[in-house]
Each structure stands twice: as C-alpha cells, then as structure tokens.
Design an enzyme around this catalytic site. Structure first.
Site, PDB file in Angstrom:
ATOM      1  N   ASP A 401      25.238   2.154 -17.475  1.00  0.00           N
ATOM      2  CA  ASP A 401      24.849   1.133 -16.494  1.00  0.00           C
ATOM      3  C   ASP A 401      25.959   0.888 -15.482  1.00  0.00           C
ATOM      4  O   ASP A 401      25.698   0.502 -14.338  1.00  0.00           O
ATOM      5  CB  ASP A 401      24.501  -0.181 -17.203  1.00  0.00           C
ATOM      6  CG  ASP A 401      23.201  -0.085 -17.988  1.00  0.00           C
ATOM      7  OD1 ASP A 401      22.404   0.828 -17.691  1.00  0.00           O
ATOM      8  OD2 ASP A 401      22.987  -0.900 -18.898  1.00  0.00           O
ATOM      9  N   GLU A 402      27.188   1.137 -15.912  1.00  0.00           N
ATOM     10  CA  GLU A 402      28.340   0.915 -15.035  1.00  0.00           C
ATOM     11  C   GLU A 402      28.836   2.236 -14.429  1.00  0.00           C
ATOM     12  O   GLU A 402      29.994   2.365 -14.046  1.00  0.00           O
ATOM     13  CB  GLU A 402      29.443   0.230 -15.835  1.00  0.00           C
ATOM     14  CG  GLU A 402      29.032  -1.163 -16.318  1.00  0.00           C
ATOM     15  CD  GLU A 402      30.068  -1.809 -17.249  1.00  0.00           C
ATOM     16  OE1 GLU A 402      31.065  -1.141 -17.584  1.00  0.00           O
ATOM     17  OE2 GLU A 402      29.861  -2.973 -17.627  1.00  0.00           O
TER      18      GLU A 402
END
Length: 466
Positions: A401-402
């Site tokens: 997600d990052e």
C-alpha cells in the site's frame, strides 16, 4: 428482508471455502460440509426444492433431488476423500482479490498431486479443442502459418507469443536450427545423447502441432511447467533423469528479454540456478559436466556434439559467456534473493528506498513457520503458526500500500517456492496483488493456471498429439 435474502447474506458472509459443485453437491460427508459452504437451495421450474438446514454450522442434506441455479460444471475424477486440486483452485479463485483470509480450511493434499510420476490424463477427449481453434482460422486456411503441416519458423515467434504470453529470444530459434542440422527428422530429440529434449514452446515446431488438442488456451500456460517454476521461469529443455532437471529462460518482466538461462531439479528442491546468458552457453556448461562423468564410450560422441555446438555458435557470433554483463547488472538490481535463490527485481529508488522493504521475518524464521503449518498433525495445531504468518502477510500488504511492491512479491515467491499446500490460497492472493501493482498481468495469468493444477509429475505436457 426475506428468509431467502437472509440465507443468501449468511452464505456470502460464511468464511468457509465455496464448494465447486454449489447447490448440486451430492456429498453427505460431515467433514466435507465443515470445510466447504454451499449456496441456499432454489426452486426449480418444476417447483422442486433441495432442502438443507444448518446444524452446528454443518449442512445436512435432506433431499436427493438437487437442482442448481448455476451452470453445471464438468465432472472430474475424485480421490477417495472426494477432495482434488480443483477444489483448491476454486477456493483460490472465489476469494476476494484484496483479502487475505485465514487458511485453516485449505484443501488437503490429494494422492494425485503427491505422485511425482503422475501424468495429466485426458478423461474426455471430446472436450478437447485443437490448437488451430486458438489461432486465427483465416491465417491457417491460407497457409500463412503452415508448410506441409508444420509451423513456419518466421511465424513461430508470433504463435508462441499468442499462446504462451511470452516472446522467445533469437537464440531460442537458433538452437532449433542447430538441432535440425544434427537431426532433421526429429530436431526436438537431437540432444538425446546427453539425455535432453526440447519441450515447452519448442513443441510449436512438432509436426501436427496445429491439429494437436488441448483442454483450453489457459492449460497451455502450464505446458511443461514444473512444480517449482514461478511465472518468471519458462522451461524449454528437459532432462530425462529422475531428478527432474530442466532448463528455462528467466525474465523479470514479460515484456523484457530473458536475463539468463537457469536450471532447476524439480524432484530435489526449489532452487533455480542461473547458468549462462543464453541457451548455447547453458548447453556448453551441461556438455562439459557430462564429459566429466561420461564413460570412455560416451565421451567421444559428447565431445563431438559439444564441438559442433561451439562451431555453430562461432559462425553466428553467439556468445558462450557464462556471466555476461546483463547478468552482473541484474545482480545489482536484485532486491531480495527469495527461497529459490534466483531473486526478484522491481523498480527501486535507492535514495528514497521506495519499492522494497524487508519482510517482517527472516528467511529461516519464515521457513520454520511454514514447516510448522505443513507438518501440523491437526487443524488446531496449525492455528498458531498460521496466525503468525497472517501477521507477516498483513505487514507485507501494508508495505505494498505504501508502494513497496517488492515486499509482497518476495513473500508470494517464498510461499510458492515452499511448495506448501496449506498456503496456496495465500500465494495467489499475494502474487495477484504484486503482479497487478507491477503491471505484470501475464505472470498472474500464468501462476493462476499453474495453481489450478500444480503437479509434481515429471511428465508435464498438456498437449495431446495424434
């Protein structure tokens, strides 16, 4: 909300694996109903109803007349406990693509998958389709692809790309030319003196390939794909030895040229060992190894074959170098070695350190965790290590997600290379996430097909020739 709607909602929220036969399931085994969920029965046109009621989260069949509202699925041969690898695949494909769920109810290992010498059987040849039907009919009819029922070399590259989702490098076709110069009648077996056979995409050159039969186009993606072959590895040569030795091209992106040729011994372990830059350098290494072990009677023909290979390569300026510049450059770009040792490469910014971060556990810790899961004597004993693995997966998905996509790709490769059946649903979830984020969708289609029927067999052709 009606009773029907409540039943359907309960079915959707049920975390058990969906049974592939749905409402038509004929199973009465309590263990089966503990593992798999079944959709609520619906009325048929004749007004007949299949009745099921819930008792302690188990579905008990009370009527034999079953009618499903969904299309009937093709029958498959079952093992004694009525669980097959297709159950596993249906469990995988019915999961939410972005969810990572507990896998306590993963399908059990079937006798078919455990047999390392099992071959892919064709139960109903009437269900098979020809290769010709997967290509453009007009091109075949006007002879563009064919000459005397054989694929033309100039169009083989296009056909391979269409059927196998990859483009083969020039040395792939040059090796076929070399083998044809040795044995024009049977080029794919020209290297039999060193127990090697050209397979996989090379089958395009077999006479009658166009009229050969296959289950569907998806099945071709696992044609000669060994148990530990990740999507990045494409087998093109196999050995006839019992250790499952085979050679293939490794590419980090489906749209890039292969970085190197590698080998794996599928009956031994998951290790993928880079050998040389191209297929000629790889064979030169193999011939050299064979000469060291050969008997006095074998040495002369092997030495002659090796000399022919070298002469052919020299005439066409084909390098036999083992550690080429592009292989060395890839070493610097490798972000994680992974269980198979070939490593993975993803876009990575060294300044911002964006693109990859280490897993929450070391390789040895992860291996120990997977062993505890796989060797658990009962589902209860599997819960603790599975819970720890879920936490590792959760942290990896947070990394994705990052924008640290390499982390989830590494974990997916590691779980795949472990060979553990208990985590195969998690393998597909992780690799789905990774390949989608990295825009490597072809690799996702390949691994999806592979996990649908992942076998330890050493006979892995999915094509039926007349």
């Amino acid at each position: 909300m009606s009773d029907k709607e409540k039943e359907f909602k309960a079915y959707k929220e049920d975390t058990r694996i969906p049974c592939q036969y749905g409402a038509k399931c004929y199973q009465k085994n309590a263990i089966h109903h503990q593992k798999y969920k079944h959709p609520p029965a619906k009325e048929t046109k004749k007004g007949k109803i299949t009745k099921r009621k819930m008792i302690n989260n188990k579905r008990k069949q009370e009527a034999n007349d079953q009618v499903s509202s969904i299309s009937p699925q093709k029958k498959i041969q079952k093992t004694n406990d009525e669980i097959t690898d297709k159950d596993l695949y249906n469990a995988v494909t019915n999961m939410e693509s972005n969810s990572i769920k507990d896998d306590d109810t993963s399908c059990e290992v079937t006798a078919k998958l455990e047999d390392s010498n099992n071959t892919e059987s064709v139960e109903n040849s009437n269900d098979l389709i020809t290769i010709a039907s997967l290509l453009h009919g007009g091109d075949i009819e006007n002879g563009r692809y064919l000459k005397n029922d054989e694929i033309l070399p100039l169009t083989a590259k296009e056909i391979i790309s269409h059927l196998f989702f990859i483009e083969m490098p020039e040395d792939f076709f040059q090796l076929y030319e070399f083998c044809k110069s040795i044995c024009e009648r049977d080029p794919l077996n020209a290297l039999k003196i060193v127990h090697l056979q050209l397979v996989g995409p090379y089958d395009v050159f077999r006479k009658g390939f166009i009229n050969a039969k296959v289950e569907n186009k998806e099945a071709l993606l696992r044609h000669w794909r060994y148990y530990y072959d990740p999507p990045e590895f494409q087998t093109v040569i196999k050995s006839n030895t019992k250790d499952g030795l085979h050679f293939g091209y490794w590419r980090d992106d489906v749209f890039e040229k292969p970085v190197f040729m590698a080998k794996n011994k599928a009956a031994v372990n998951c290790i993928i060992d880079p050998v040389a830059e191209n297929i000629f350098g790889t064979l030169d290494v193999h011939f050299e190894e064979k000469l060291k072990l050969a008997t006095p009677f074998e040495k002369t023909p092997i030495a002659q074959l090796r000399q022919k290979l070298k002469s052919f390569a020299k005439e066409r300026n084909i390098t036999l170098e083992k550690r080429a510049e592009n292989m060395q450059a890839r070493e610097k770009e490798t972000v994680a070695r992974t269980f198979h040792k070939a490593g993975i490469v993803v876009p990575y910014d060294k300044k911002t350190q964006l693109g990859y971060r280490n897993l929450a556990v070391s390789n040895s810790e992860l291996q120990k965790l997977l062993k505890q899961i796989e060797d658990a004597p009962a589902p209860e004993a599997r819960k603790m290590p599975m819970s720890k693995l879920d936490e590792v997966i959760r942290l990896a998905t947070i990394a994705a997600d990052e924008c640290d996509f390499g982390t989830v790709l590494e974990l997916g490769h590691d779980l795949f290379s472990s060979g553990a059946f208990s985590v195969q649903t998690k393998v597909l979830n992780l690799l789905s996430l990774a390949y989608n984020l990295l825009q490597r969708s072809q690799f996702l289609e390949i691994v999806t097909s592979h996990l649908k029927n992942r076998r330890r067999s050493l006979d892995l052709s999915v094509i039926q020739f007349d």
